[in-house]
Design a protein around this motif. Structure first.
Motif, PDB file in Angstrom:
ATOM      1  N   LYS B  19     -33.988 -20.473  21.573  1.00 50.07           N
ATOM      2  CA  LYS B  19     -33.784 -19.027  21.639  1.00 50.07           C
ATOM      3  C   LYS B  19     -33.087 -18.638  22.938  1.00 50.07           C
ATOM      4  CE  LYS B  19     -37.561 -16.991  18.952  1.00 50.07           C
ATOM      5  NZ  LYS B  19     -38.877 -16.343  19.052  1.00 50.07           N
ATOM      6  N   GLU B  20     -32.367 -17.527  22.879  1.00 51.38           N
ATOM      7  CA  GLU B  20     -31.792 -16.942  24.091  1.00 51.38           C
ATOM      8  C   GLU B  20     -32.883 -16.779  25.142  1.00 51.38           C
ATOM      9  OE1 GLU B  20     -28.616 -15.958  24.911  1.00 51.38           O
ATOM     10  OE2 GLU B  20     -28.039 -17.002  23.079  1.00 51.38           O
ATOM     11  N   ILE B  22     -34.627 -18.977  26.618  1.00 46.33           N
ATOM     12  CA  ILE B  22     -35.535 -20.122  26.717  1.00 46.33           C
ATOM     13  C   ILE B  22     -34.815 -21.251  27.453  1.00 46.33           C
ATOM     14  CG2 ILE B  22     -36.704 -21.916  25.361  1.00 46.33           C
ATOM     15  CD1 ILE B  22     -38.198 -19.383  25.098  1.00 46.33           C
ATOM     16  N   ASP B  24     -33.302 -24.596  28.478  1.00 47.03           N
ATOM     17  CA  ASP B  24     -32.759 -25.655  27.627  1.00 47.03           C
ATOM     18  C   ASP B  24     -32.375 -26.837  28.516  1.00 47.03           C
ATOM     19  OD1 ASP B  24     -31.434 -27.256  25.856  1.00 47.03           O
ATOM     20  OD2 ASP B  24     -29.709 -25.940  25.628  1.00 47.03           O
ATOM     21  N   ARG B  46     -25.738 -25.249  24.879  1.00 41.75           N
ATOM     22  CA  ARG B  46     -27.072 -25.220  24.268  1.00 41.75           C
ATOM     23  C   ARG B  46     -27.180 -26.425  23.340  1.00 41.75           C
ATOM     24  NH1 ARG B  46     -30.269 -21.908  26.747  1.00 41.75           N
ATOM     25  NH2 ARG B  46     -31.355 -20.989  24.974  1.00 41.75           N
ATOM     26  N   CYS B  76     -38.300 -25.691  12.554  1.00 40.89           N
ATOM     27  CA  CYS B  76     -38.092 -24.766  13.667  1.00 40.89           C
ATOM     28  C   CYS B  76     -39.430 -24.339  14.255  1.00 40.89           C
ATOM     29  CB  CYS B  76     -37.320 -23.546  13.151  1.00 40.89           C
ATOM     30  SG  CYS B  76     -36.996 -22.290  14.415  1.00 40.89           S
ATOM     31  N   PRO B  78     -40.886 -21.399  15.971  1.00 40.39           N
ATOM     32  CA  PRO B  78     -40.406 -20.027  16.179  1.00 40.39           C
ATOM     33  C   PRO B  78     -40.736 -19.456  17.546  1.00 40.39           C
ATOM     34  CG  PRO B  78     -42.301 -20.034  14.717  1.00 40.39           C
ATOM     35  CD  PRO B  78     -41.935 -21.474  14.956  1.00 40.39           C
ATOM     36  N   GLU B  81     -37.548 -21.483  19.330  1.00 41.00           N
ATOM     37  CA  GLU B  81     -36.295 -21.833  18.647  1.00 41.00           C
ATOM     38  C   GLU B  81     -35.942 -20.788  17.596  1.00 41.00           C
ATOM     39  OE1 GLU B  81     -36.498 -26.715  18.733  1.00 41.00           O
ATOM     40  OE2 GLU B  81     -37.647 -25.661  17.199  1.00 41.00           O
ATOM     41  N   GLN B  82     -34.661 -20.738  17.270  1.00 46.08           N
ATOM     42  CA  GLN B  82     -34.209 -19.932  16.137  1.00 46.08           C
ATOM     43  C   GLN B  82     -33.361 -20.834  15.238  1.00 46.08           C
ATOM     44  OE1 GLN B  82     -32.141 -16.854  18.216  1.00 46.08           O
ATOM     45  NE2 GLN B  82     -30.414 -18.165  18.770  1.00 46.08           N
ATOM     46  N   TYR B  83     -33.280 -20.468  13.967  1.00 39.09           N
ATOM     47  CA  TYR B  83     -32.491 -21.306  13.059  1.00 39.09           C
ATOM     48  C   TYR B  83     -31.542 -20.457  12.234  1.00 39.09           C
ATOM     49  CZ  TYR B  83     -35.585 -19.866   9.208  1.00 39.09           C
ATOM     50  OH  TYR B  83     -36.287 -19.138   8.270  1.00 39.09           O
TER      51      TYR B  83
END
Lengths: 100, 100
Positions: B19-20, B22, B24, B46, B76, B78, B81-83
């Motif tokens: 996710k934005e 987060i 990485d 990313r 994922c 949640p 993360e996003q998918y």
């Protein structure tokens, strides 16, 4: 001086997946979890990596060249993986004095 | 009996990314390797996962529903993360006696 494009940012994704015929234990693990989730009809699962990035370059071909270099040198192990580059779009920034 | 579609196989990819906002660490590691590769102009890296799979289902909406279920339940996380689901195409198999 007319307005001119001073920077273009291109966005790409690099999709790295196990080569055909190479054992994919993560894909097997997903497949073995499907019955526990009550999911039928899903198969041929392959698990790889997706790398998204931005590139500042004068044109799309130059940008893609940099991404290809990165994919070959760092992101993909060519013995067991293959990669594909996906263009996600571009943003141009223009500056200058129109009609000046 | 006329020819009828007896099976359709749909192919999808599930792209899972942090996710934005987060952290990485894999993306940071790639960025820190860029100078050693002599690559300038690449950023906003990313690193996530890409899962490709095939689904046997009566129609595209049903197939996508199964993939969405799998992504939410297994692929994922949640919290971090996003998918996104990407349709890669479909193959139909028809069987029957045309005009029979």
């Amino acid at each position: 001086m007319n307005a001119e494009i001073v920077a273009t940012q291109f966005r790409f994704a690099v999709n790295v997946l196990p080569k055909e015929g190479i054992l994919d234990p993560q894909g097997r693990a997903v497949e073995q979890s499907l019955p526990h989730l009550g999911l039928a009809g899903i198969g041929q699962v392959r698990v790889g990596r997706r790398v998204e990035l931005a590139v500042d370059a004068p044109d799309a071909a130059a940008a893609r060249g940099l991404v290809d270099h990165l994919a070959r040198e760092l992101l993909c192990n060519p013995m067991i993986e293959q990669y594909a580059i996906e263009a996600l779009g571009a943003i141009s920034a223009a500056r200058g004095e129109v009609g000046g």
